[in-house]
Design an enzyme around this catalytic site. Structure first.
Site, mmCIF file in Angstrom:
data_model
loop_
_atom_site.group_PDB
_atom_site.id
_atom_site.type_symbol
_atom_site.label_atom_id
_atom_site.label_comp_id
_atom_site.label_asym_id
_atom_site.label_seq_id
_atom_site.Cartn_x
_atom_site.Cartn_y
_atom_site.Cartn_z
ATOM 1 C CG ASP A 129 10.436 -33.865 21.313
ATOM 2 O OD1 ASP A 129 10.461 -35.050 20.932
ATOM 3 O OD2 ASP A 129 9.413 -33.324 21.776
ATOM 4 C CG ASP B 86 9.426 -39.042 21.019
ATOM 5 O OD1 ASP B 86 10.159 -38.041 20.902
ATOM 6 O OD2 ASP B 86 8.384 -39.046 21.702
#
Length: 406
Positions: A104, A292
């Site tokens: 992430d 992201d």
């Protein structure tokens, strides 16, 4: 289905199943390639089980969390992984204990469930647990760690051990989670998270794993890159890969186009507009965009997404926007203006059919997400965007590069 894709029931989550180098150079610097597979997201699993998402409450539609260490709470707002589609595998300890994790770029800490998690927490029963007593390299820390999601709180404590990722071993501080809510994590295919963000986002200023890798001088370049396979029809095909130390020219064409970060400390860039067809509809005066890898969809503020969906003729259904499937191929292109270049998605890139739905409605891979200051308001470019554009995260030059994926 002419001209666009069907989303299979197993979704687009990725399971890291191996790693190798692009070659075996004679010097000590190289870059590592991590192969990935696909698995279902939490939201897909809930829908497949017939769960009425409306009854779960609005907090389930808010893809945000707030991290805390001890008595300190961070202002970083991040994804809650309800729609996360990609995850991989790491080893922790000596000998390595294997965990499936989300890589992430929107966070910076590493955490996995702990063997000290009570079996009263059903989510822990369904996941691999780290057992410190089985690792000869484990070192106790004990500082409390809390991750406050919109859907519940995950908490535990910090520990230190050797982590193996992409064939590289590093000594890393990570969170051992001892409390986690059954929903949504009981249905998550992943066990934990590996944050690929900056130390500025790290709770407790814990050094992120990529920083520790860079300090060893084992990579060719101070970059990492993400490729997500756009072939959603074949569950056995290569799902994608993360490259540590470079990019894989097999999976992109042309040259990278780079955009500088707004500031050091977050993978966020300036966007100059969002167009539908030939008309710039949103962000005319400029706006921000996170890149992201922990998010599946493209997202923007509620007001922006409502305006975009009106232009597309999409209707809201619970937490999704939908169109009739036979209208999917006729929807216009959406372009994102980044660094003087337009990055265009066709309807084939942002419309998919949920195979577990009996209705002839198709979902748009675009969601509303209101992120407060200082990070927001901001757009977020997740897997929907990265599947089309191979993405390189350049730490040395504080920039992000995009190239057309293939």
């Amino acid at each position: 289905m002419d001209g666009w894709r069907r989303m299979p029931r197993w979704g687009l989550l990725l399971l890291l199943w191996g790693s190798c180098t692009f070659g075996l150079p004679t010097d000590t610097t190289t870059f590592k390639r991590i192969f990935l597979k696909r698995m279902p997201s939490i939201r897909e699993s809930l829908k497949e089980r017939g769960v009425d998402m409306a009854r779960l409450g609005p907090e389930w539609s808010q893809p945000m969390k707030r991290l805390a260490l001890g008595n300190t709470t961070s202002s970083v707002i991040l994804t809650n992984y309800m729609d996360t589609q990609y995850y991989g595998e790491i080893g922790i300890g000596t000998p390595p204990q294997t965990f499936k994790v989300v890589f992430d770029t929107g966070s910076s800490n590493v955490w996995v469930p702990s063997s000290k998690c009570s079996r009263l927490y059903t989510a822990c029963v369904y996941h691999k647990l780290f057992d410190a007593s089985d690792s000869s390299s484990y070192k106790h820390n004990g500082t409390e760690l809390t991750l406050r999601y919109s859907t519940g709180t995950v908490s535990g404590f910090l520990s230190q051990d050797i982590i193996t990722v992409g064939g590289i071993t590093v000594t890393q501080m990570f969170g051992e989670v001892t409390e986690m809510p059954a929903l949504p994590f009981m249905l998550a295919e992943f066990d934990g998270v590996v944050g690929m963000g900056f130390i500025e986002q790290a709770i407790g200023r814990v050094t992120p794993i990529f920083d520790n890798i860079l300090s060893q001088g084992v990579l060719k370049e101070d970059v990492f890159s993400f490729y997500y396979n756009r072939d959603s029809e074949n569950a056995q095909s290569l799902g994608g890969q993360i490259v540590l130390g470079g990019s894989d020219p097999q999976h992109y064409e042309g040259n990278f186009h780079y955009i500088n970060l707004i500031k050091t400390g977050v993978w966020q860039i300036q966007m100059k507009g969002v167009s539908v067809g030939s008309s710039t509809l949103l962000c005319e005066d400029g706006c921000l965009a996170l890149v992201d890898t922990g998010a599946s969809y493209i997202s923007g503020s509620t007001s922006s997404i409502e305006k975009l969906m009106e232009a597309l003729g999409a209707k809201k259904r619970l937490f999704d926007y939908v169109v009739k499937c036979n209208e999917g191929p006729t929807l216009p292109d959406i372009s994102f203006h980044l660094g003087g270049k337009e990055y265009t998605l066709t309807s084939a890139d942002y419309v998919f059919q949920e195979s577990y739905s009996s209705k002839k409605l198709c979902t748009l891979a675009i969601h509303a997400m209101d992120i407060p200051p200082p990070t927001g308001p901001t757009w977020a470019l997740g897997a929907t965007f990265i599947r089309k554009f191979y993405t390189e995260f350049d730490r040395r030059n504080n920039r992000i590069g995009f190239a057309l994926a293939r």
